[in-house]
Structures are given as structure tokens and as C-alpha cells.
Design an enzyme around this catalytic site. Structure first.
Site, mmCIF file in Angstrom:
data_model
loop_
_atom_site.group_PDB
_atom_site.id
_atom_site.type_symbol
_atom_site.label_atom_id
_atom_site.label_comp_id
_atom_site.label_asym_id
_atom_site.label_seq_id
_atom_site.Cartn_x
_atom_site.Cartn_y
_atom_site.Cartn_z
ATOM 1 C CE1 TYR A 276 -18.091 9.518 26.199
ATOM 2 C CE2 TYR A 276 -17.693 9.527 28.565
ATOM 3 C CZ TYR A 276 -18.393 9.980 27.466
ATOM 4 O OH TYR A 276 -19.400 10.891 27.632
ATOM 5 C CE LYS B 173 -18.268 13.533 24.084
ATOM 6 N NZ LYS B 173 -19.310 13.786 23.046
#
Length: 537
Positions: free
Chosen positions: A238, A242
């Protein structure tokens, strides 16, 4: 940086919001409609097959929620006509060119009219498939930028990221950008186009093996994401994807006015549209609910560590103030929106609040009996966790393995099931241990400057668009706002959180039979959706 009236800025503006049915985006949309009904248009990008289904999703997943009750009270029977005038749900998907919008006339209309693009769409699952996470969090950000660059009147692209792109770095984390190819650990070879090729080759390899199932392919793609993230210094897929998304935007921006907002852990609303609104039981909420139900006997984490949380309405207010402050300013600015510097909260504070709340307001089981909570056992290091886990779970599992072998594998099903669940716990603990013992503090100097500017320029609007965490009494917030909100959500009819064990008789019986395991499982399953909630579709 100059800041005039925020309300005047919003008037007659057209705003495109991606990920519009997500937690944070819905609060953002509701706030604008409530405080500035003279906004010209909100285009809301929704994952849907067509305009009709996009509208249906918006109505059922946003308007029908309690979140919109203040607007319903304000407009009454006129609310549908007001929304039809101000809101246009758009079927699309940020993983495609032109955001997957098929209506060419609508695209032209949006390019002509959109003033601000707010990208909230993402997958926030720490253990996501690498292909899914890269498509949404990295290349999705690129697609949003490309769409925004074609908007003739674009005044700002506001991209919602996460403070945790900093990885496991301890100390004060500054509001500074990450540059293309810059690995956290200094490793060479970080190339986003190469990451895409690695994914394509891996999928080709997996699909060519006929023995692979969908489940095994998914697990392999999850493992690939962790492997690639760790290679360059990030703890999970994640935050890695990002961070790559931020890099892409910084590389492409040119003269595009760009702001990257990095919130920390987003919790229930502090004040508006009313205190304690939350959607979904996530992260610390799962801990609270599990504890209240009497199924949390231990806590892994340093009680003295700071947990950085921020109410959702404060994040939204910061977003709106940033839009007004940075419109038409061709620079890249980073904002941390959190509390670890301005008003730090320690893990032990949450534990204390939880014990106090559930002692006074015990969870009531289906049979009408209250759950009596006790102070939770704290495992303050990984060594203490390993000792506790080995003694309570690994040794009994090994004993079951011996018994199973001696009895001609009569307990194969039980043994396999428990082993799978124990392995799941160990995987999740390994994945999230950087955050259980975090020593990071997220500098919010840019955010503080904006707060001070807003107070000086317009004290009335400073109260409307409040986002100062120093005003929060954390114990009061958890006792009287957040925990009641989380319990209310969990208690709603039909609510079944994927992060907690429900109150059905089947699960109650199973929990009693394997009580020791579930105590740990519920604690760590709460982390599977990551530390941030609000960014997913």
C-alpha cells in the site's frame, strides 16, 4: 500563499471527485453541499457500468446514509432536485485512460468546466495484490493527472495520499516530496515502468501453470507486492504504491497547481455533520469492538508509542482550505494532516479510554448479558509476543499435530484450519509490526501555517473549516464521540464487519471452542485493511 474567503472560492466552482463513494470523499461532498449550496457542479466518479448505476450507487452508498441527515433536514422534499442540479455521478474507473468515462460528450463537458480535481480513489489494503495496488495507487494517479491537464480551467489538482509513505523511518517526518526513482533505503533500480513489466511477467508465468488457482495467484501477487516494497525500503504494498503515485505526479506536474495531502489514521467525525459518524469498523475501531465484546485478551504494541489519528471532518476541512489557498499556484506542496506533533496521543491513552468506556457501557450480548471487560494484557515487544504466542498457540498446535498423527489423521480438518489461521496471524503481525512500535512523528508545519493564516484572514470561516487537532481532548473524544460511534455502527441491524467475529450462535460456539486463538486473531485481523480507511472506492 494567500487565502481569501473559502466560501467565495467554492461558489460557482465545478469540482471532480474520484473515489466518490469512499468514506472520506462522501464527507467532503456533504460538507461542500451543506456550507456552499452555490457550488456550480460536483462531478463524482463512481465505479459503475453506466450513468444509471453510478447514480444508484451514489444514492444508496451516500445519500441514504446518516451522514446526509443534516442536508435532508435542511432541504426536506427539495433535496432530490437540489442534488440533481448540483451533483452528477459519473461512471468510470481511474485505472483507465480518460478515467474510463465512455460518454465522449460528457468528457468534453468536464474538460470545459472542471476547476478543481480531487483524487481520493485508492486501495488502502496493506496486503493488496501488487497488480491491483499499482494500477490504482500509481498509474491511477497518473491517469487522474492526465485528465486534469486537459481541463481548460484547471486551478488545482489535490491528491490524497498517506503520511505512511515515509515507511519505517523514525523521528520527525517532514512535509517534503519523494522524487522519481528515489528508494527509501537508497537501493538502485527503482523504475515504475519496470515494476509494471515485472507484474506482467509474473501474471503470465502464473497463468501458464494449470495447477494454479485464483486463490494461489492472488497470494502470489500479494507476496510479489511485499517483496518489491521491501526491496526498496517500504514495509508493505500500500504505502509503496502510494509513494510511487506521488513520484509520478511530481515528475509530470510541470505548471500544474498540485497539492499532495498526507493524512494519518482517519477516525470518526469530531463535530460535523454530527460527532461520531463512521463507516466500517477498521483499525483501532476493530480493537475497540473486539475488546468490548470480550474477545481481546492481549495487545501487541508499545504503550508509550504515539499513534497518529485525526478525525475525518478535520481532514475534509483541511482539503477545502487547501483548495482555496493553492488555486492557480503552480507549485507542489505537501501537507501532513495528523496529530502526532500538535497533540500527540499514546497507545496507552486509547487502552485507558476503552477500559473506561466499556466498564461504564458494557457490550450487551444477544442473550441480554453484559460483557465484563478487564484491563488488557500488553505485549510491549516482539520478543514478548513470540514467547506468549509460542506458549499459548504454537505448542498446542504441535500437540494437536502429534495427536492427529497418532489417530490416523482423524483431526486433519481441525489441525489444517488452526494452522492456516495461526499462519495468517503471523503474516499480519510481520506486515504491521512497524506501526505497532512506531517512532515516527509527522511534521505539520505547512498545515499549521495554513491554520494560522485562516484565523488571521477570516475567524468566522476558521470556525466553519476547523482542522486544529490541538483543540481535541483525546480522552473525551474517545469516551463520548468515537467509541459510541463505532459501537453504534457495529450494533446496526445487518452490520457485519469483516474485521470482527459476529454474534451469531455458530460463531459464539466456535469462539468458545477455540477461545485462545480467536482472542489473538480478532486483534490482528483488524489491521488487514491498513491504517487508513478513507481512500478506497
Amino acid at each position: 500563499m494567500e487565502l481569501g474567503s473559502i466560501l467565495d472560492f467554492l461558489a460557482n466552482k465545478t469540482i471532480l471527485v474520484t473515489g466518490a463513494t469512499g468514506f472520506l470523499a462522501k464527507i467532503f461532498v456533504e460538507k461542500i453541499l451543506r456550507v456552499q449550496p452555490n457550488v456550480k457542479k460536483l462531478y463524482l466518479l463512481v465505479r459503475a457500468t453506466d450513468a444509471k448505476s453510478a447514480l444508484q450507487r451514489f444514492n444508496t452508498e451516500a445519500v441514504a446514509k446518516d451522514l446526509f441527515k443534516t442536508l435532508k433536514e435542511k432541504y426536506g422534499t427539495n433535496l432530490p432536485s437540489f442534488l440533481s442540479e448540483k451533483v452528477t455521478p459519473v461512471a468510470g474507473d481511474i485505472t483507465y485512460e480518460n478515467l474510463g468515462i465512455n460518454d465522449s460528450n460528457l468528457i468534453q463537458e468536464m474538460w470545459k468546466n472542471v476547476d478543481v480535481v480531487v483524487n481520493v480513489a485508492a486501495t488502502t489494503n496493506f496486503d493488496e495484490r501488487y497488480d491491483v495496488a499499482l494500477a490504482l495507487n500509481t498509474f491511477g494517479a497518473k491517469n487522474v493527472f492526465n485528465f486534469a491537464s486537459k481541463c481548460l480551467n484547471i486551478k488545482l489538482l489535490l491528491h490524497v495520499s498517506t503520511a505512511y509513505v515515509s515507511g519505517e523511518k523514525p523521528g520527525l517526518i517532514l512535509e517534503t516530496p519523494y522524487r522519481l526513482g528515489e528508494a527509501l533505503n537508497g537501493a538502485n533500480g527503482l523504475d515504475i515502468s519496470m515494476e509494471k513489466k515485472i507484474i506482467e511477467e509474473k501474471l503470465k508465468e502464473l497463468s501458464s501453470d494449470e495447477t494454479n488457482t485464483d486463490k494461489s495467484i492472488t497470494l502470489a501477487m500479494k507476496d510479489l507486492g511485499i517483496e518489491r516494497a521491501n526491496k526498496f525500503g517500504w514495509p508493505n504494498t500500500y504505502v509503496f504504491t502510494k509513494a510511487l503515485g506521488e513520484m509520478v505526479l511530481g515528475h509530470l506536474k510541470g505548471d500544474m497547481p498540485l497539492v499532495i495531502l498526507r493524512p494519518t489514521i482517519i477516525t470518526s467525525t469530531y463535530k460535523e455533520p454530527f460527532p461520531g459518524w463512521i463507516e466500517g469498523i477498521r483499525t483501532i475501531d476493530s480493537l475497540a469492538v473486539g475488546y468490548g465484546k470480550g474477545r481481546l485478551a492481549c495487545f501487541l504494541g508499545d504503550p508509550e508509542s504515539t499513534i497518529d489519528v485525526i478525525p475525518a471532518d478535520m481532514v475534509v476541512n483541511a482539503m477545502i482550505a487547501i483548495m482555496a489557498a493553492h488555486a492557480n499556484q503552480p507549485c507542489e506542496t505537501i501537507y501532513h494532516v495528523g496529530s502526532s506533533v500538535s497533540n500527540p496521543l499514546k497507545y496507552k491513552g486509547i487502552q485507558k479510554s476503552g477500559y473506561s468506556y466499556f466498564s461504564k457501557h458494557p457490550w450487551i450480548n444477544k442473550d441480554g448479558t453484559p460483557v465484563i471487560v478487564s484491563e488488557v494484557k500488553v505485549l510491549s515487544s516482539m520478543d514478548s509476543f513470540r514467547r506468549y504466542f509460542n506458549l499459548r498457540y504454537m505448542l498446542p498446535l504441535q500437540g494437536l499435530q502429534v495427536v492427529n498423527s497418532a489417530l490416523c489423521h482423524a483431526f486433519n480438518g481441525t489441525y489444517t484450519d488452526l494452522k492456516r489461521k495461526i499462519n495468517f496471524v503471523l503474516r499480519v503481525v510481520d506486515l504491521y509490526k512497524p506501526y505497532l512500535f512506531s517512532k515516527s512523528f509527522y511534521d505539520d508545519m505547512n498545515t499549521e501555517k495554513l491554520r494560522q493564516l485562516l484565523i488571521r484572514e477570516n475567524e468566522v470561516e476558521a470556525n466553519i473549516f476547523y482542522f486544529d487537532p490541538k483543540t481535541i481532548d483525546w480522552n473525551d473524544y474517545f469516551l463520548h464521540i468515537h467509541l459510541p460511534g463505532a459501537v453504534k455502527h457495529e450494533s446496526r441491524p445487518g452490520t457485519c464487519s469483516g474485521n470482527t467475529i459476529t454474534h451469531t450462535q455458530t460463531h459464539e460456539n466456535k469462539a468458545r471452542r477455540t477461545q485462545g486463538f480467536y482472542v489473538v486473531w480478532i486483534r490482528y485481523k483488524s489491521y488487514i485493511h491498513g491504517l487508513q480507511l478513507e481512500n478506497s472506492y
